[in-house]
Design a protein around this motif. Sequence first.
Motif, short mmCIF file in Angstrom:
data_model
loop_
_atom_site.label_atom_id
_atom_site.label_comp_id
_atom_site.label_asym_id
_atom_site.label_seq_id
_atom_site.Cartn_x
_atom_site.Cartn_y
_atom_site.Cartn_z
N ALA A 175 0.83 -1.21 0.00
CA ALA A 175 0.00 0.00 0.00
C ALA A 175 0.87 1.25 0.00
CB ALA A 175 -0.93 -0.01 1.22
N ILE A 176 1.92 1.26 0.80
CA ILE A 176 2.82 2.41 0.83
C ILE A 176 3.55 2.55 -0.51
CG2 ILE A 176 4.91 3.35 1.91
CD1 ILE A 176 3.96 2.06 4.55
N ALA A 177 3.99 1.43 -1.07
CA ALA A 177 4.72 1.46 -2.34
C ALA A 177 3.84 1.99 -3.47
CB ALA A 177 5.23 0.06 -2.69
N GLN A 178 2.55 1.72 -3.41
CA GLN A 178 1.65 2.11 -4.48
C GLN A 178 1.14 3.54 -4.34
OE1 GLN A 178 -1.31 -0.98 -4.32
NE2 GLN A 178 0.08 -2.54 -5.13
N SER A 179 1.44 4.19 -3.22
CA SER A 179 1.00 5.56 -3.01
C SER A 179 1.98 6.53 -3.68
CB SER A 179 0.90 5.88 -1.52
OG SER A 179 2.19 5.86 -0.92
#
Length: 245
Positions: free
Chosen positions: A13-17
Motif C-alpha cells: 500500500a505504501i509502495a503504491q502511493s
Amino acid sequence: MQSAARTVEILLAIAQSERGLTTKEIGEQVNIGRQAVYHLLHTLTTTGMVTRVDDNRFVLGLRVGTLAQGFERQLAPSEHLAPLVRALSRQTEETAYAAGWRFGEITVLAVARGTNPVQAAETPQGHTGNAHARASGKLLLAFASRATRQAYLDTHPLAELTSTTITDPAELNRELDAVRAQGYAVDNEEFAPGLCCLAVPFDAGHSPFVLALSAPKDRFLQHFNRNLSIMQHLAEHRTYPALDT
C-alpha cells in the motif's frame, strides 16, 4: 501468518502511493484496526523497511532497496513471468506475452505461442519500440508517471505502422488516459494488419509489468470478454508455483 500477510499488504500500500500514507490511510486501505497498524508499523520502522517523514506519512525505507537489488540480481523478470504467460496461452490457446519496463525501454520479457491452428505472427522476446502501437506498451505508458510517459514519447517517434496507428501526440495521450481509466489496453490492428492485442496490468497498474495476448482480429473479437476475464484473473490471483503443474 496473518501478521506477515498484513505486513506485506502495508508495504504494498505504501509502495503504491504517490507520497506515502498516514496511519489512518493505511488502516483504511489494508482494512485493519489502528492498534494493529501501529504494531506492524513499529516493526517495519525499526527494521528500516519504512520511514516516517515530516508530515506524519510513512514512506518506504532505505532497506527496501536491498529487496529491489536482490530481485534484479537473483532472477530475471522473464523467469517470474514465464509461468503466467504459459498459463495464459494454455487457457486461451492464443499467443501470450509479458512486457515491462527495462532500462527505460518497454520490452517483451516472455512469450508463449498459442495452440490454435491459425496464429498471428508473434513478437519475439526482447522486442522493444513502437509502444504507442502495442497494447502492452500503451498500458505501461498509461500507468507511468506523466514525466516518464513524456520522456519516452519524446525519444520514440510515433511511427505509422498501419492505417489505424495513432501518430498524433494529443490523440495518443487521450487514448492513454482512457486506457488508465478502463484498466486494460487494446491494439486494434495498430501494430500489424489483421492482428489485435489485449493487455492487463498487475497490481492495478502499479507494477512495471503487464500481461498480454495477440490473436487474428476475428477470433480476438469473438473471444474478447472471455479472454479479458481469464487475463484479469491470472493477473490478480497469480500463484507462480502452481501454474506449471
